[in-house]
Motif scaffolding. Structure first.
Motif, PDB file in Angstrom:
ATOM      1  N   THR A  49       0.859  -1.206  -0.091  1.00 34.39           N
ATOM      2  CA  THR A  49       0.134  -0.065   0.006  1.00 34.39           C
ATOM      3  C   THR A  49       0.748   1.201   0.172  1.00 34.39           C
ATOM      4  O   THR A  49       0.899   2.164  -0.966  1.00 34.39           O
ATOM      5  N   ARG A  54       0.926   6.072  -6.557  1.00 36.10           N
ATOM      6  CA  ARG A  54      -0.137   7.205  -6.471  1.00 36.10           C
ATOM      7  C   ARG A  54      -0.505   7.516  -5.012  1.00 36.10           C
ATOM      8  O   ARG A  54      -0.929   8.305  -4.704  1.00 36.10           O
ATOM      9  N   ILE A  55      -0.748   6.160  -4.017  1.00 36.65           N
ATOM     10  CA  ILE A  55      -1.230   6.403  -2.876  1.00 36.65           C
ATOM     11  C   ILE A  55      -0.063   7.065  -2.229  1.00 36.65           C
ATOM     12  O   ILE A  55      -0.443   8.189  -1.431  1.00 36.65           O
ATOM     13  N   ASN A  58      -0.448  10.789  -2.893  1.00 38.53           N
ATOM     14  CA  ASN A  58      -1.676  11.393  -2.211  1.00 38.53           C
ATOM     15  C   ASN A  58      -1.528  11.732  -0.862  1.00 38.53           C
ATOM     16  O   ASN A  58      -1.868  12.897  -0.242  1.00 38.53           O
ATOM     17  N   ASP A 107      -7.157  -0.120  -2.623  1.00 33.64           N
ATOM     18  CA  ASP A 107      -8.688   0.493  -2.593  1.00 33.64           C
ATOM     19  C   ASP A 107      -9.306   0.926  -1.575  1.00 33.64           C
ATOM     20  O   ASP A 107      -9.788   2.184  -1.321  1.00 33.64           O
ATOM     21  N   ARG A 110      -7.618   4.181  -0.705  1.00 33.87           N
ATOM     22  CA  ARG A 110      -8.059   5.395  -1.562  1.00 33.87           C
ATOM     23  C   ARG A 110      -9.525   5.953  -0.904  1.00 33.87           C
ATOM     24  O   ARG A 110      -9.706   7.136  -0.862  1.00 33.87           O
ATOM     25  N   GLU A 111     -10.225   4.902  -0.607  1.00 32.83           N
ATOM     26  CA  GLU A 111     -11.597   5.400   0.053  1.00 32.83           C
ATOM     27  C   GLU A 111     -11.388   6.237   1.456  1.00 32.83           C
ATOM     28  O   GLU A 111     -12.356   7.095   1.540  1.00 32.83           O
ATOM     29  N   ASP A 114     -10.241   9.681   0.556  1.00 38.79           N
ATOM     30  CA  ASP A 114     -11.307  10.589   0.073  1.00 38.79           C
ATOM     31  C   ASP A 114     -12.092  10.912   1.300  1.00 38.79           C
ATOM     32  O   ASP A 114     -12.587  12.130   1.473  1.00 38.79           O
TER      33      ASP A 114
END
Length: 539
Positions: A49, A54-55, A58, A107, A110-111, A114
Protein backbone atom coordinates in the motif's frame (compact mmCIF):
# COMPACT_ATOMS: atom_id res chain seq x y z
CA UNK A 1 12.65 5.38 11.54
CA UNK A 2 12.45 1.61 11.08
CA UNK A 3 13.98 -0.15 8.08
CA UNK A 4 10.60 -1.15 6.69
CA UNK A 5 9.78 2.52 6.09
CA UNK A 6 12.48 2.56 3.41
CA UNK A 7 10.29 0.29 1.28
CA UNK A 8 7.61 2.94 1.05
CA UNK A 9 7.35 6.15 -0.97
CA UNK A 10 5.82 8.10 1.90
CA UNK A 11 7.74 11.05 3.32
CA UNK A 12 7.45 9.96 6.94
CA UNK A 13 8.12 12.32 9.81
CA UNK A 14 9.14 11.47 13.36
CA UNK A 15 6.57 11.91 16.11
CA UNK A 16 6.87 15.29 17.82
CA UNK A 17 5.59 18.82 18.19
CA UNK A 18 7.26 19.85 14.93
CA UNK A 19 5.20 17.44 12.84
CA UNK A 20 1.88 18.54 14.36
CA UNK A 21 2.84 22.20 14.04
CA UNK A 22 3.66 21.60 10.37
CA UNK A 23 0.19 20.10 9.89
CA UNK A 24 -1.40 23.12 11.53
CA UNK A 25 0.62 25.58 9.46
CA UNK A 26 -0.27 23.72 6.25
CA UNK A 27 -3.93 23.24 7.20
CA UNK A 28 -3.64 19.48 6.65
CA UNK A 29 -4.72 16.48 8.71
CA UNK A 30 -2.18 14.03 10.09
CA UNK A 31 -1.79 10.41 8.98
CA UNK A 32 -0.36 8.45 11.90
CA UNK A 33 0.95 4.94 11.19
CA UNK A 34 1.45 2.82 14.31
CA UNK A 35 3.64 -0.15 13.42
CA UNK A 36 5.63 -2.92 15.11
CA UNK A 37 8.65 -4.90 14.02
CA UNK A 38 6.97 -8.26 14.69
CA UNK A 39 3.75 -7.73 12.73
CA UNK A 40 3.71 -9.27 9.26
CA UNK A 41 0.70 -7.09 8.40
CA UNK A 42 2.78 -3.98 9.00
CA UNK A 43 5.46 -5.12 6.59
CA UNK A 44 2.87 -6.26 4.04
CA UNK A 45 1.09 -2.90 4.15
CA UNK A 46 4.40 -1.13 3.58
CA UNK A 47 5.07 -3.27 0.50
CA UNK A 48 1.56 -3.36 -0.92
CA UNK A 49 0.00 0.00 0.00
CA UNK A 50 2.48 2.65 1.11
CA UNK A 51 4.89 1.64 -1.65
CA UNK A 52 2.24 2.27 -4.34
CA UNK A 53 3.38 5.56 -5.92
CA UNK A 54 -0.07 7.14 -6.35
CA UNK A 55 -1.11 6.32 -2.78
CA UNK A 56 2.15 7.74 -1.47
CA UNK A 57 1.78 10.88 -3.59
CA UNK A 58 -1.75 11.46 -2.26
CA UNK A 59 -0.50 11.07 1.31
CA UNK A 60 2.48 13.35 0.81
CA UNK A 61 0.36 16.05 -0.89
CA UNK A 62 -2.70 16.04 1.36
CA UNK A 63 -1.47 14.93 4.78
CA UNK A 64 1.41 15.15 7.21
CA UNK A 65 2.48 11.51 7.61
CA UNK A 66 3.96 10.41 10.95
CA UNK A 67 5.30 6.94 11.66
CA UNK A 68 5.60 5.56 15.20
CA UNK A 69 7.00 2.26 16.47
CA UNK A 70 4.27 1.18 18.88
CA UNK A 71 6.58 -0.97 21.00
CA UNK A 72 9.04 1.86 21.53
CA UNK A 73 6.25 4.30 22.35
CA UNK A 74 3.52 2.55 24.33
CA UNK A 75 2.13 5.84 25.63
CA UNK A 76 1.38 6.86 22.03
CA UNK A 77 0.08 3.39 21.21
CA UNK A 78 -2.45 3.42 24.04
CA UNK A 79 -3.97 6.69 22.85
CA UNK A 80 -4.19 5.90 19.15
CA UNK A 81 -4.40 2.10 18.76
CA UNK A 82 -7.23 1.10 16.43
CA UNK A 83 -7.30 -2.49 17.67
CA UNK A 84 -4.25 -4.01 16.03
CA UNK A 85 -1.13 -3.34 14.00
CA UNK A 86 -0.73 -1.58 11.80
CA UNK A 87 -3.06 1.09 13.15
CA UNK A 88 -3.82 3.67 10.48
CA UNK A 89 -5.04 6.79 12.27
CA UNK A 90 -6.15 10.12 10.81
CA UNK A 91 -5.84 13.06 13.22
CA UNK A 92 -6.28 16.79 13.39
CA UNK A 93 -3.21 19.00 13.89
CA UNK A 94 -4.27 19.14 17.55
CA UNK A 95 -3.97 15.36 17.76
CA UNK A 96 -7.66 14.48 18.12
CA UNK A 97 -8.88 11.53 16.06
CA UNK A 98 -10.83 11.85 12.82
CA UNK A 99 -11.07 8.15 12.02
CA UNK A 100 -8.89 5.08 11.78
CA UNK A 101 -8.51 1.48 10.71
CA UNK A 102 -5.98 -1.33 10.86
CA UNK A 103 -4.72 -2.98 7.65
CA UNK A 104 -5.75 -1.23 4.44
CA UNK A 105 -5.18 -2.32 0.87
CA UNK A 106 -4.90 0.11 -2.02
CA UNK A 107 -8.62 0.39 -2.73
CA UNK A 108 -9.56 0.70 0.93
CA UNK A 109 -6.88 3.31 1.45
CA UNK A 110 -8.12 5.41 -1.49
CA UNK A 111 -11.63 5.36 -0.04
CA UNK A 112 -10.55 6.41 3.42
CA UNK A 113 -8.29 9.16 2.06
CA UNK A 114 -11.23 10.64 0.14
CA UNK A 115 -13.51 10.33 3.16
CA UNK A 116 -11.04 12.01 5.52
CA UNK A 117 -10.38 14.82 3.07
CA UNK A 118 -14.11 15.47 2.75
CA UNK A 119 -14.60 15.46 6.51
CA UNK A 120 -11.63 17.73 7.05
CA UNK A 121 -12.73 20.20 4.38
CA UNK A 122 -16.25 20.35 5.82
CA UNK A 123 -15.54 20.49 9.56
CA UNK A 124 -11.82 20.91 10.19
CA UNK A 125 -10.70 20.60 13.82
CA UNK A 126 -14.31 20.19 14.96
CA UNK A 127 -14.38 16.74 13.37
CA UNK A 128 -11.79 15.38 15.82
CA UNK A 129 -12.64 13.56 19.02
CA UNK A 130 -10.93 12.10 22.08
CA UNK A 131 -10.84 8.35 22.71
CA UNK A 132 -13.23 7.33 25.47
CA UNK A 133 -10.37 6.36 27.77
CA UNK A 134 -9.22 10.00 27.79
CA UNK A 135 -12.68 11.41 28.51
CA UNK A 136 -13.38 9.62 31.80
CA UNK A 137 -11.69 9.46 35.18
CA UNK A 138 -11.16 6.00 36.71
CA UNK A 139 -14.41 4.72 38.34
CA UNK A 140 -13.43 4.72 42.01
CA UNK A 141 -15.11 2.55 44.62
CA UNK A 142 -14.61 0.40 47.70
CA UNK A 143 -12.30 -2.61 47.63
CA UNK A 144 -14.32 -5.53 48.97
CA UNK A 145 -14.38 -9.31 48.77
CA UNK A 146 -17.07 -8.95 46.10
CA UNK A 147 -14.37 -8.15 43.51
CA UNK A 148 -12.85 -11.60 43.87
CA UNK A 149 -16.27 -13.27 44.03
CA UNK A 150 -17.35 -11.58 40.81
CA UNK A 151 -14.21 -12.73 39.01
CA UNK A 152 -14.76 -16.33 40.10
CA UNK A 153 -18.28 -16.04 38.68
CA UNK A 154 -16.81 -14.79 35.43
CA UNK A 155 -14.45 -17.76 35.27
CA UNK A 156 -17.34 -20.17 35.67
CA UNK A 157 -19.56 -18.35 33.17
CA UNK A 158 -17.04 -18.00 30.35
CA UNK A 159 -14.87 -21.11 30.56
CA UNK A 160 -14.86 -23.24 27.43
CA UNK A 161 -15.56 -26.75 28.74
CA UNK A 162 -14.82 -28.34 25.38
CA UNK A 163 -11.48 -26.80 24.42
CA UNK A 164 -10.22 -25.02 27.52
CA UNK A 165 -9.53 -21.34 27.93
CA UNK A 166 -12.13 -18.63 28.29
CA UNK A 167 -14.51 -17.42 25.62
CA UNK A 168 -15.83 -18.97 22.42
CA UNK A 169 -13.84 -17.13 19.76
CA UNK A 170 -10.19 -16.11 19.59
CA UNK A 171 -8.14 -17.81 22.33
CA UNK A 172 -5.48 -15.84 24.16
CA UNK A 173 -3.36 -17.62 26.77
CA UNK A 174 -4.33 -15.10 29.50
CA UNK A 175 -1.53 -16.21 31.86
CA UNK A 176 -2.59 -13.90 34.70
CA UNK A 177 -6.08 -15.37 34.51
CA UNK A 178 -4.56 -18.84 34.68
CA UNK A 179 -2.69 -17.81 37.83
CA UNK A 180 -5.89 -16.46 39.42
CA UNK A 181 -7.64 -19.72 38.59
CA UNK A 182 -4.86 -21.93 39.95
CA UNK A 183 -6.03 -21.29 43.52
CA UNK A 184 -9.74 -20.79 42.79
CA UNK A 185 -10.70 -23.00 39.84
CA UNK A 186 -7.71 -25.28 39.32
CA UNK A 187 -9.31 -27.56 36.75
CA UNK A 188 -9.90 -24.54 34.51
CA UNK A 189 -6.31 -23.42 34.99
CA UNK A 190 -4.76 -26.79 34.21
CA UNK A 191 -6.96 -27.43 31.19
CA UNK A 192 -5.95 -24.03 29.83
CA UNK A 193 -2.27 -24.71 30.49
CA UNK A 194 -2.70 -28.03 28.65
CA UNK A 195 -4.14 -26.18 25.65
CA UNK A 196 -1.39 -23.56 25.72
CA UNK A 197 1.44 -26.09 25.69
CA UNK A 198 -0.30 -28.23 23.07
CA UNK A 199 -1.20 -25.47 20.63
CA UNK A 200 0.94 -22.38 21.32
CA UNK A 201 4.31 -23.92 22.17
CA UNK A 202 6.70 -24.03 19.23
CA UNK A 203 8.10 -27.50 19.79
CA UNK A 204 10.99 -26.98 17.36
CA UNK A 205 12.32 -23.47 18.05
CA UNK A 206 10.84 -23.04 21.51
CA UNK A 207 8.82 -20.13 22.80
CA UNK A 208 5.10 -19.47 22.61
CA UNK A 209 2.98 -18.00 19.86
CA UNK A 210 0.79 -15.04 20.73
CA UNK A 211 -2.73 -16.44 20.41
CA UNK A 212 -5.02 -18.68 18.36
CA UNK A 213 -7.59 -17.40 15.94
CA UNK A 214 -10.07 -20.22 16.59
CA UNK A 215 -11.99 -21.48 19.58
CA UNK A 216 -10.22 -24.85 19.35
CA UNK A 217 -6.81 -23.13 19.62
CA UNK A 218 -6.09 -23.63 15.91
CA UNK A 219 -4.51 -21.19 13.45
CA UNK A 220 -2.05 -19.61 15.86
CA UNK A 221 -0.59 -16.16 15.30
CA UNK A 222 3.09 -16.96 15.27
CA UNK A 223 4.90 -13.86 16.45
CA UNK A 224 6.71 -14.30 19.76
CA UNK A 225 7.05 -11.37 22.15
CA UNK A 226 9.34 -11.33 25.15
CA UNK A 227 6.82 -9.94 27.63
CA UNK A 228 4.12 -12.40 26.57
CA UNK A 229 6.51 -15.37 26.59
CA UNK A 230 7.70 -14.40 30.06
CA UNK A 231 4.14 -14.28 31.36
CA UNK A 232 3.39 -17.75 29.97
CA UNK A 233 6.61 -19.19 31.44
CA UNK A 234 5.65 -17.80 34.83
CA UNK A 235 2.13 -19.28 34.64
CA UNK A 236 3.51 -22.68 33.69
CA UNK A 237 6.02 -22.53 36.54
CA UNK A 238 3.21 -21.81 38.98
CA UNK A 239 1.22 -24.63 37.44
CA UNK A 240 4.14 -26.97 38.08
CA UNK A 241 4.43 -25.74 41.67
CA UNK A 242 0.78 -26.58 42.42
CA UNK A 243 0.38 -29.82 40.50
CA UNK A 244 3.84 -31.35 40.10
CA UNK A 245 2.90 -31.94 36.45
CA UNK A 246 6.21 -32.55 34.68
CA UNK A 247 4.95 -31.33 31.30
CA UNK A 248 4.41 -27.85 32.73
CA UNK A 249 8.01 -27.73 33.89
CA UNK A 250 9.23 -28.97 30.52
CA UNK A 251 7.12 -26.42 28.61
CA UNK A 252 8.32 -23.62 30.86
CA UNK A 253 11.87 -24.80 30.19
CA UNK A 254 11.29 -24.50 26.43
CA UNK A 255 10.12 -20.95 26.99
CA UNK A 256 13.20 -20.18 29.06
CA UNK A 257 15.43 -21.68 26.35
CA UNK A 258 13.81 -19.48 23.71
CA UNK A 259 14.27 -16.35 25.80
CA UNK A 260 17.90 -17.17 26.58
CA UNK A 261 18.89 -18.13 23.04
CA UNK A 262 16.82 -16.62 20.23
CA UNK A 263 15.95 -13.44 22.13
CA UNK A 264 19.18 -13.09 24.11
CA UNK A 265 21.34 -10.15 22.98
CA UNK A 266 24.38 -11.03 25.05
CA UNK A 267 23.42 -8.60 27.82
CA UNK A 268 19.64 -8.86 28.18
CA UNK A 269 16.48 -9.95 26.37
CA UNK A 270 15.52 -8.55 22.98
CA UNK A 271 11.97 -7.49 22.21
CA UNK A 272 10.42 -10.02 19.85
CA UNK A 273 10.65 -12.37 16.90
CA UNK A 274 8.51 -11.78 13.83
CA UNK A 275 5.58 -14.02 13.00
CA UNK A 276 6.32 -15.26 9.49
CA UNK A 277 3.68 -17.98 9.31
CA UNK A 278 5.18 -19.55 6.19
CA UNK A 279 8.31 -20.33 8.21
CA UNK A 280 6.54 -21.54 11.32
CA UNK A 281 4.32 -23.92 9.32
CA UNK A 282 7.37 -25.75 7.96
CA UNK A 283 8.29 -29.19 9.21
CA UNK A 284 11.35 -29.26 11.50
CA UNK A 285 13.55 -30.74 8.76
CA UNK A 286 12.53 -27.90 6.44
CA UNK A 287 13.04 -25.18 9.04
CA UNK A 288 16.66 -26.17 9.47
CA UNK A 289 17.41 -24.89 5.95
CA UNK A 290 15.05 -21.89 6.03
CA UNK A 291 15.77 -18.37 7.23
CA UNK A 292 14.14 -17.76 10.60
CA UNK A 293 12.06 -14.60 11.10
CA UNK A 294 13.95 -11.52 12.19
CA UNK A 295 14.49 -10.72 15.87
CA UNK A 296 14.07 -7.20 17.21
CA UNK A 297 17.02 -6.96 19.60
CA UNK A 298 15.85 -3.78 21.28
CA UNK A 299 16.17 -4.21 25.05
CA UNK A 300 12.98 -2.81 26.57
CA UNK A 301 13.05 -2.20 30.31
CA UNK A 302 9.55 -3.51 31.00
CA UNK A 303 9.98 -6.63 28.89
CA UNK A 304 13.16 -7.46 30.77
CA UNK A 305 11.50 -6.86 34.13
CA UNK A 306 8.91 -9.51 33.29
CA UNK A 307 11.54 -11.91 31.94
CA UNK A 308 13.61 -11.55 35.12
CA UNK A 309 10.50 -12.25 37.19
CA UNK A 310 9.57 -15.34 35.14
CA UNK A 311 13.04 -16.88 35.11
CA UNK A 312 13.45 -16.41 38.85
CA UNK A 313 10.03 -17.91 39.58
CA UNK A 314 11.05 -20.90 37.48
CA UNK A 315 14.39 -21.07 39.31
CA UNK A 316 12.63 -20.92 42.69
CA UNK A 317 10.66 -24.07 41.88
CA UNK A 318 13.35 -26.02 40.02
CA UNK A 319 16.79 -24.79 41.21
CA UNK A 320 17.67 -24.22 37.55
CA UNK A 321 20.89 -22.21 37.80
CA UNK A 322 20.95 -21.25 34.14
CA UNK A 323 17.67 -19.38 34.54
CA UNK A 324 18.96 -17.46 37.56
CA UNK A 325 22.24 -16.57 35.82
CA UNK A 326 20.45 -15.06 32.82
CA UNK A 327 18.04 -13.24 35.12
CA UNK A 328 20.95 -11.74 37.07
CA UNK A 329 22.70 -10.60 33.90
CA UNK A 330 19.53 -9.02 32.53
CA UNK A 331 18.89 -7.31 35.86
CA UNK A 332 22.41 -5.85 35.90
CA UNK A 333 22.04 -4.58 32.34
CA UNK A 334 18.64 -3.11 33.11
CA UNK A 335 19.65 -1.34 36.30
CA UNK A 336 23.01 -0.11 35.03
CA UNK A 337 21.83 1.25 31.67
CA UNK A 338 18.12 2.06 31.98
CA UNK A 339 17.49 3.08 35.60
CA UNK A 340 18.57 6.49 36.85
CA UNK A 341 17.63 7.45 40.44
CA UNK A 342 14.50 5.33 40.14
CA UNK A 343 13.34 6.68 36.79
CA UNK A 344 13.29 3.98 34.12
CA UNK A 345 14.19 4.64 30.48
CA UNK A 346 12.32 2.44 28.02
CA UNK A 347 15.37 1.50 25.93
CA UNK A 348 18.92 2.70 25.35
CA UNK A 349 18.51 5.73 23.11
CA UNK A 350 18.76 9.43 23.83
CA UNK A 351 15.24 9.98 22.53
CA UNK A 352 13.64 7.03 24.32
CA UNK A 353 10.74 7.86 26.64
CA UNK A 354 11.44 7.88 30.36
CA UNK A 355 9.25 7.31 33.35
CA UNK A 356 6.46 5.36 31.64
CA UNK A 357 4.23 3.54 34.11
CA UNK A 358 4.55 0.25 32.21
CA UNK A 359 8.34 0.30 32.54
CA UNK A 360 8.32 1.48 36.15
CA UNK A 361 5.84 -1.26 37.13
CA UNK A 362 7.49 -4.10 35.27
CA UNK A 363 11.01 -3.15 36.31
CA UNK A 364 9.79 -3.08 39.90
CA UNK A 365 8.23 -6.51 39.31
CA UNK A 366 11.61 -7.97 38.31
CA UNK A 367 13.41 -6.28 41.18
CA UNK A 368 11.00 -7.41 43.91
CA UNK A 369 11.19 -10.98 42.62
CA UNK A 370 14.99 -10.73 42.58
CA UNK A 371 14.81 -9.54 46.19
CA UNK A 372 12.51 -12.39 47.22
CA UNK A 373 14.29 -15.20 45.36
CA UNK A 374 17.93 -14.12 45.36
CA UNK A 375 18.06 -11.63 48.23
CA UNK A 376 19.27 -9.01 45.73
CA UNK A 377 16.89 -6.01 45.62
CA UNK A 378 18.79 -3.67 43.33
CA UNK A 379 17.13 -0.24 43.13
CA UNK A 380 13.63 -1.57 43.89
CA UNK A 381 12.88 1.07 46.50
CA UNK A 382 14.18 3.88 44.26
CA UNK A 383 11.98 2.75 41.36
CA UNK A 384 8.92 2.59 43.61
CA UNK A 385 9.58 5.98 45.17
CA UNK A 386 10.07 7.70 41.79
CA UNK A 387 6.81 6.21 40.56
CA UNK A 388 4.88 7.30 43.63
CA UNK A 389 6.34 10.80 43.43
CA UNK A 390 5.90 11.45 39.72
CA UNK A 391 3.00 9.37 38.36
CA UNK A 392 0.47 9.26 41.22
CA UNK A 393 -2.45 11.68 41.44
CA UNK A 394 -3.98 12.94 44.65
CA UNK A 395 -6.74 10.30 44.53
CA UNK A 396 -4.18 7.48 44.39
CA UNK A 397 -4.60 6.68 40.69
CA UNK A 398 -1.59 6.45 38.39
CA UNK A 399 -1.00 8.14 35.06
CA UNK A 400 0.66 6.12 32.30
CA UNK A 401 3.35 8.75 31.72
CA UNK A 402 4.48 12.17 32.82
CA UNK A 403 1.96 14.60 31.32
CA UNK A 404 2.98 16.59 28.27
CA UNK A 405 4.02 16.13 24.68
CA UNK A 406 2.68 16.21 21.16
CA UNK A 407 -0.83 15.19 20.15
CA UNK A 408 -2.89 13.49 22.84
CA UNK A 409 0.10 12.98 25.13
CA UNK A 410 -1.03 16.14 26.90
CA UNK A 411 -4.14 14.25 28.01
CA UNK A 412 -3.67 12.03 31.11
CA UNK A 413 -4.43 8.33 30.72
CA UNK A 414 -5.10 5.98 33.64
CA UNK A 415 -4.54 2.40 32.43
CA UNK A 416 -6.18 -0.36 34.46
CA UNK A 417 -3.88 -3.22 33.48
CA UNK A 418 -0.62 -1.38 34.14
CA UNK A 419 -1.92 0.09 37.38
CA UNK A 420 -2.67 -3.44 38.56
CA UNK A 421 0.85 -4.58 37.66
CA UNK A 422 2.26 -1.74 39.74
CA UNK A 423 -0.07 -2.40 42.68
CA UNK A 424 0.93 -6.07 42.70
CA UNK A 425 4.61 -5.17 42.88
CA UNK A 426 3.99 -2.54 45.55
CA UNK A 427 2.36 -5.21 47.70
CA UNK A 428 5.42 -7.40 47.30
CA UNK A 429 7.61 -4.44 48.24
CA UNK A 430 5.49 -3.85 51.34
CA UNK A 431 6.04 -7.46 52.35
CA UNK A 432 9.77 -7.26 51.70
CA UNK A 433 10.37 -3.97 53.49
CA UNK A 434 7.64 -3.92 56.13
CA UNK A 435 6.73 -0.40 54.94
CA UNK A 436 2.94 -0.02 54.94
CA UNK A 437 3.13 3.02 52.64
CA UNK A 438 3.51 0.66 49.71
CA UNK A 439 0.49 -1.47 50.60
CA UNK A 440 -1.54 1.70 51.16
CA UNK A 441 -0.52 2.99 47.73
CA UNK A 442 -1.50 -0.38 46.22
CA UNK A 443 -4.89 -0.18 47.94
CA UNK A 444 -5.57 3.31 46.62
CA UNK A 445 -4.56 2.27 43.10
CA UNK A 446 -6.97 -0.67 43.15
CA UNK A 447 -9.73 1.44 44.73
CA UNK A 448 -9.43 3.91 41.86
CA UNK A 449 -11.09 1.31 39.60
CA UNK A 450 -13.28 -0.55 42.09
CA UNK A 451 -16.44 1.15 40.84
CA UNK A 452 -16.13 -0.92 37.65
CA UNK A 453 -15.54 -4.20 39.45
CA UNK A 454 -18.88 -5.71 38.44
CA UNK A 455 -18.18 -4.98 34.78
CA UNK A 456 -14.76 -6.62 34.58
CA UNK A 457 -14.19 -9.80 32.60
CA UNK A 458 -11.70 -12.62 32.94
CA UNK A 459 -9.08 -10.84 30.85
CA UNK A 460 -8.40 -8.58 33.87
CA UNK A 461 -8.48 -11.30 36.54
CA UNK A 462 -5.15 -9.90 37.75
CA UNK A 463 -7.16 -7.00 39.20
CA UNK A 464 -9.13 -9.43 41.36
CA UNK A 465 -5.90 -11.15 42.41
CA UNK A 466 -4.48 -7.91 43.75
CA UNK A 467 -7.77 -6.93 45.39
CA UNK A 468 -7.75 -10.28 47.18
CA UNK A 469 -4.14 -9.86 48.31
CA UNK A 470 -4.97 -6.46 49.80
CA UNK A 471 -7.29 -8.05 52.31
CA UNK A 472 -5.17 -11.10 53.14
CA UNK A 473 -1.51 -10.47 52.35
CA UNK A 474 0.65 -13.37 53.47
CA UNK A 475 4.32 -12.74 54.21
CA UNK A 476 6.82 -15.44 55.10
CA UNK A 477 9.81 -13.70 56.61
CA UNK A 478 12.86 -15.94 56.76
CA UNK A 479 15.71 -15.19 59.16
CA UNK A 480 18.39 -16.57 56.84
CA UNK A 481 20.20 -15.52 53.73
CA UNK A 482 18.54 -16.25 50.41
CA UNK A 483 19.35 -19.74 49.16
CA UNK A 484 19.25 -21.49 52.52
CA UNK A 485 17.21 -24.65 52.87
CA UNK A 486 14.58 -22.77 54.89
CA UNK A 487 14.35 -19.96 52.35
CA UNK A 488 14.13 -22.33 49.41
CA UNK A 489 11.41 -24.29 51.18
CA UNK A 490 9.46 -21.08 51.76
CA UNK A 491 9.58 -20.24 48.05
CA UNK A 492 8.25 -23.66 47.11
CA UNK A 493 5.67 -24.08 49.84
CA UNK A 494 4.17 -20.60 49.87
CA UNK A 495 1.06 -19.75 47.91
CA UNK A 496 2.25 -17.93 44.77
CA UNK A 497 0.32 -14.82 45.89
CA UNK A 498 2.30 -14.68 49.16
CA UNK A 499 5.56 -12.78 49.69
CA UNK A 500 8.74 -14.57 50.76
CA UNK A 501 11.12 -12.12 52.43
CA UNK A 502 14.72 -13.16 53.14
CA UNK A 503 15.28 -10.77 56.02
CA UNK A 504 19.02 -10.46 55.55
CA UNK A 505 18.09 -7.82 52.95
CA UNK A 506 14.97 -6.41 54.61
CA UNK A 507 14.27 -4.06 57.49
CA UNK A 508 13.01 -6.74 59.90
CA UNK A 509 15.16 -8.74 62.28
CA UNK A 510 14.38 -12.37 63.08
CA UNK A 511 16.16 -15.05 65.05
CA UNK A 512 18.55 -16.94 62.81
CA UNK A 513 16.98 -19.93 61.08
CA UNK A 514 13.41 -18.91 61.92
CA UNK A 515 10.61 -18.45 59.42
CA UNK A 516 7.64 -16.36 60.51
CA UNK A 517 4.21 -16.40 58.86
CA UNK A 518 2.45 -13.04 58.97
CA UNK A 519 -1.06 -12.54 57.56
CA UNK A 520 -2.38 -9.01 57.13
CA UNK A 521 0.20 -7.76 59.63
CA UNK A 522 -0.56 -10.36 62.30
CA UNK A 523 1.93 -13.06 63.30
CA UNK A 524 0.47 -16.55 62.77
CA UNK A 525 3.36 -18.76 63.84
CA UNK A 526 7.01 -19.66 63.32
CA UNK A 527 9.03 -22.59 62.03
CA UNK A 528 12.69 -23.53 62.21
CA UNK A 529 12.84 -26.31 59.60
CA UNK A 530 11.35 -26.90 56.14
CA UNK A 531 9.19 -29.67 57.61
CA UNK A 532 7.82 -27.43 60.35
CA UNK A 533 7.21 -24.67 57.81
CA UNK A 534 5.18 -27.04 55.67
CA UNK A 535 3.07 -27.93 58.71
CA UNK A 536 2.59 -24.24 59.51
CA UNK A 537 1.47 -23.38 55.98
CA UNK A 538 -0.89 -26.32 55.57
CA UNK A 539 -2.73 -26.14 58.89
Amino acid sequence: MDDSADETHVEWREWGEDAFEAAGDAGKPVLLALVTEWSEECHNMDRATYAEPRIAANINDGFVPIRVDADRNPHIRERYNMGGFPSTVFCTPEGTILTGATVLGIDGFREILDSVRHTWDQRGEDAGSLPRALQEDPPAGEVTARIEEHMVEQLLATFDDEFGGWGTDVKFPLPRTVEFALVRARDQATRTLDAIQTHLLDTYDGGFYRFSRNRNWGAARCEKLTDENAAVVRALAHGYRYTGEQSYRESAERGVEFLTTTLWTGDAFGASQGGDEEYFRLEPSERADAEAPAVDETVFAGHNGLAIDALLRYHAYTDDETASQYARQARETLTETLVDDGRVQRYADADAPRGLLVDQARTLRGLTTSWSVLGEPGPAVDVAEWTLSHLRDDDGSFRDAPTGGAGLLSEPLYPLDTTVELADSLLDLAGLTGDRRYSEAAHDAVAAFAGAGERMGVEVAHYATVASRLGDLQVIAVGTDAGSDLHRAALRLADHEAVVAPTATGSRTLPENEARLVVDGEKQGTAATPEALEDLLTT
